[in-house]
Scaffold this motif. Structure first.
Motif, PDB file in Angstrom:
ATOM      1  N   ALA A  76       0.895  -1.216  -0.096  1.00 38.87           N
ATOM      2  CA  ALA A  76       0.043   0.130  -0.068  1.00 38.87           C
ATOM      3  C   ALA A  76       0.916   1.300   0.031  1.00 38.87           C
ATOM      4  O   ALA A  76       0.567   2.091  -0.548  1.00 38.87           O
ATOM      5  CB  ALA A  76      -0.825  -0.121   1.364  1.00 38.87           C
ATOM      6  N   GLY A  77       2.033   1.083   0.511  1.00 39.77           N
ATOM      7  CA  GLY A  77       3.024   2.487   0.558  1.00 39.77           C
ATOM      8  C   GLY A  77       2.185   3.755   1.475  1.00 39.77           C
ATOM      9  O   GLY A  77       1.782   3.508   2.219  1.00 39.77           O
ATOM     10  N   LEU A  78       2.210   4.614   0.704  1.00 40.60           N
ATOM     11  CA  LEU A  78       1.471   5.799   1.127  1.00 40.60           C
ATOM     12  C   LEU A  78       0.181   6.361   0.478  1.00 40.60           C
ATOM     13  O   LEU A  78      -0.238   7.380   0.251  1.00 40.60           O
ATOM     14  CB  LEU A  78       2.239   7.177   1.207  1.00 40.60           C
ATOM     15  CG  LEU A  78       3.611   7.066   2.040  1.00 40.60           C
ATOM     16  CD1 LEU A  78       4.712   8.191   1.861  1.00 40.60           C
ATOM     17  CD2 LEU A  78       2.926   6.850   3.568  1.00 40.60           C
ATOM     18  N   ASP A  79      -0.380   5.097  -0.301  1.00 38.12           N
ATOM     19  CA  ASP A  79      -1.479   5.306  -0.943  1.00 38.12           C
ATOM     20  C   ASP A  79      -2.665   5.743  -0.227  1.00 38.12           C
ATOM     21  O   ASP A  79      -2.808   5.092   0.912  1.00 38.12           O
ATOM     22  CB  ASP A  79      -1.658   4.016  -2.078  1.00 38.12           C
ATOM     23  CG  ASP A  79      -2.952   4.301  -2.876  1.00 38.12           C
ATOM     24  OD1 ASP A  79      -2.983   5.240  -3.810  1.00 38.12           O
ATOM     25  OD2 ASP A  79      -3.941   3.453  -2.750  1.00 38.12           O
ATOM     26  N   ALA A  80      -3.774   6.673  -0.670  1.00 33.41           N
ATOM     27  CA  ALA A  80      -4.893   7.092   0.033  1.00 33.41           C
ATOM     28  C   ALA A  80      -6.141   6.636  -0.749  1.00 33.41           C
ATOM     29  O   ALA A  80      -7.245   7.175  -0.696  1.00 33.41           O
ATOM     30  CB  ALA A  80      -4.935   8.385   0.177  1.00 33.41           C
ATOM     31  N   ARG A  81      -6.129   5.229  -1.227  1.00 33.98           N
ATOM     32  CA  ARG A  81      -7.142   4.881  -1.886  1.00 33.98           C
ATOM     33  C   ARG A  81      -8.639   4.603  -1.063  1.00 33.98           C
ATOM     34  O   ARG A  81      -9.590   5.264  -1.388  1.00 33.98           O
ATOM     35  CB  ARG A  81      -7.025   3.383  -2.653  1.00 33.98           C
ATOM     36  CG  ARG A  81      -8.384   2.815  -3.276  1.00 33.98           C
ATOM     37  CD  ARG A  81      -7.893   1.803  -4.124  1.00 33.98           C
ATOM     38  NE  ARG A  81      -7.363   2.345  -5.357  1.00 33.98           N
ATOM     39  CZ  ARG A  81      -6.070   2.000  -5.812  1.00 33.98           C
ATOM     40  NH1 ARG A  81      -5.247   1.406  -5.083  1.00 33.98           N
ATOM     41  NH2 ARG A  81      -5.508   2.905  -6.958  1.00 33.98           N
ATOM     42  N   TYR A  82      -8.349   4.244   0.204  1.00 37.14           N
ATOM     43  CA  TYR A  82      -9.419   4.108   1.139  1.00 37.14           C
ATOM     44  C   TYR A  82     -10.263   5.816   1.398  1.00 37.14           C
ATOM     45  O   TYR A  82     -11.312   5.662   1.337  1.00 37.14           O
ATOM     46  CB  TYR A  82      -8.843   3.741   2.364  1.00 37.14           C
ATOM     47  CG  TYR A  82      -9.863   3.349   3.462  1.00 37.14           C
ATOM     48  CD1 TYR A  82     -10.913   2.516   3.538  1.00 37.14           C
ATOM     49  CD2 TYR A  82     -10.072   4.477   4.512  1.00 37.14           C
ATOM     50  CE1 TYR A  82     -11.832   2.383   4.571  1.00 37.14           C
ATOM     51  CE2 TYR A  82     -10.947   4.223   5.650  1.00 37.14           C
ATOM     52  CZ  TYR A  82     -11.903   3.253   5.516  1.00 37.14           C
ATOM     53  OH  TYR A  82     -12.973   3.063   6.442  1.00 37.14           O
TER      54      TYR A  82
END
Length: 260
Positions: A76-82
């Motif tokens: 997920a890294g720093l992804d903000a999908r949620y």
């Protein structure tokens, strides 16, 4: 991790952005890193946003059909999908990455009763038991991850998923075939790592080859990213993509697999 963060934060400056990620802007402002080295990387900046927007679209459609779903994003890294999807009220949303990345993630994101982080490798298959325990429809997301592993490890991963899940949906991207073992020529990856550039190790020229790995793997949807650039890729590349061989070899793809 920082390349994709930069690409998403840059996009919000556009009048008609491919992706709106305000969280990326917020995080970027708090990270001490020289992002100017990427300022001329048009193809990657646009490509990251196309990739994320297409996976967002697919994830959103899956959740609409399966509001009780369990979603896990691997790497997920720093992804903000949620957050981009409005913190959907699914049964549970997991974000997995190696411990160092999760520690960084905790500086910028909060967990909740239905949204938690898992600090482990995607090859540490304890996550499968965690997800299966809910006994709900499963969505697995892999974005910007698998191209860094050799084919035998990618195939072994899918064999394990097929073995453990009776049914699941998998969303992932496939690197443009021409970039395998060519990270040193990539417009952003080549600029990180103090000379030790992480190498691209896996792609498939024909996505349906993955169906041969296991009879439970079914290709349901495939997007060629150049079809969704909204004329943002440089003109020369838009012309080259009209050539069938170039279109196939130089295109990154987003695919939806059904494990069944």
């Amino acid at each position: 991790m920082l390349i994709t963060l930069w690409a998403k934060a840059e996009e919000i400056k556009r009048p008609n952005p491919l992706l709106k990620d305000e969280k990326a802007v917020e995080i970027l402002e708090q990270v001490d890193y020289d992002f100017t080295k990427f300022k001329k990387s048009v193809m990657s900046q646009v490509g990251v946003c196309i990739r994320a927007s297409l996976i967002d679209k697919e994830a959103n459609e899956f959740i609409k059909k399966n509001p009780d779903a369990v979603v896990i994003q691997l790497g997920a890294g720093l992804d903000a999908r949620y957050e981009r999807l409005g913190a959907p009220e699914v049964t549970h949303w997991y974000e997995l990455d190696v411990p160092e990345s999760i520690e960084l993630r905790k500086r910028f994101f909060n967990e909740s009763a239905h949204h938690t982080f898992l600090a482990m490798s995607l090859f540490d298959y304890r996550w499968i038991d965690i997800v299966k325990a809910h006994q709900k429809p499963v969505l697995i997301i892999l974005e910007g991850v698998l191209m860094y592993f050799p084919k035998n490890e990618v195939e072994a991963f899918f064999q394990k998923v097929c073995q453990e899940f009776e049914e699941a949906t998998v969303l992932l991207d496939i690197l443009a075939y021409v970039f395998v073992k060519q990270a040193k020529h990539h417009d952003t990856v080549s600029k990180v790592g103090d000379g030790n550039v992480p190498e691209f190790k896996w792609s498939e020229l024909f996505t349906r080859e993955m169906e041969k790995w296991n009879p439970k793997i079914h290709l349901e949807k495939e997007y060629y990213m150049s079809d969704y650039d909204q004329k943002r890729f440089p003109f020369i590349f838009r012309m080259l993509y009209k050539i069938p061989l170039f279109y196939r070899k130089f295109n990154q793809r987003i695919i939806r697999l059904r494990i069944s």
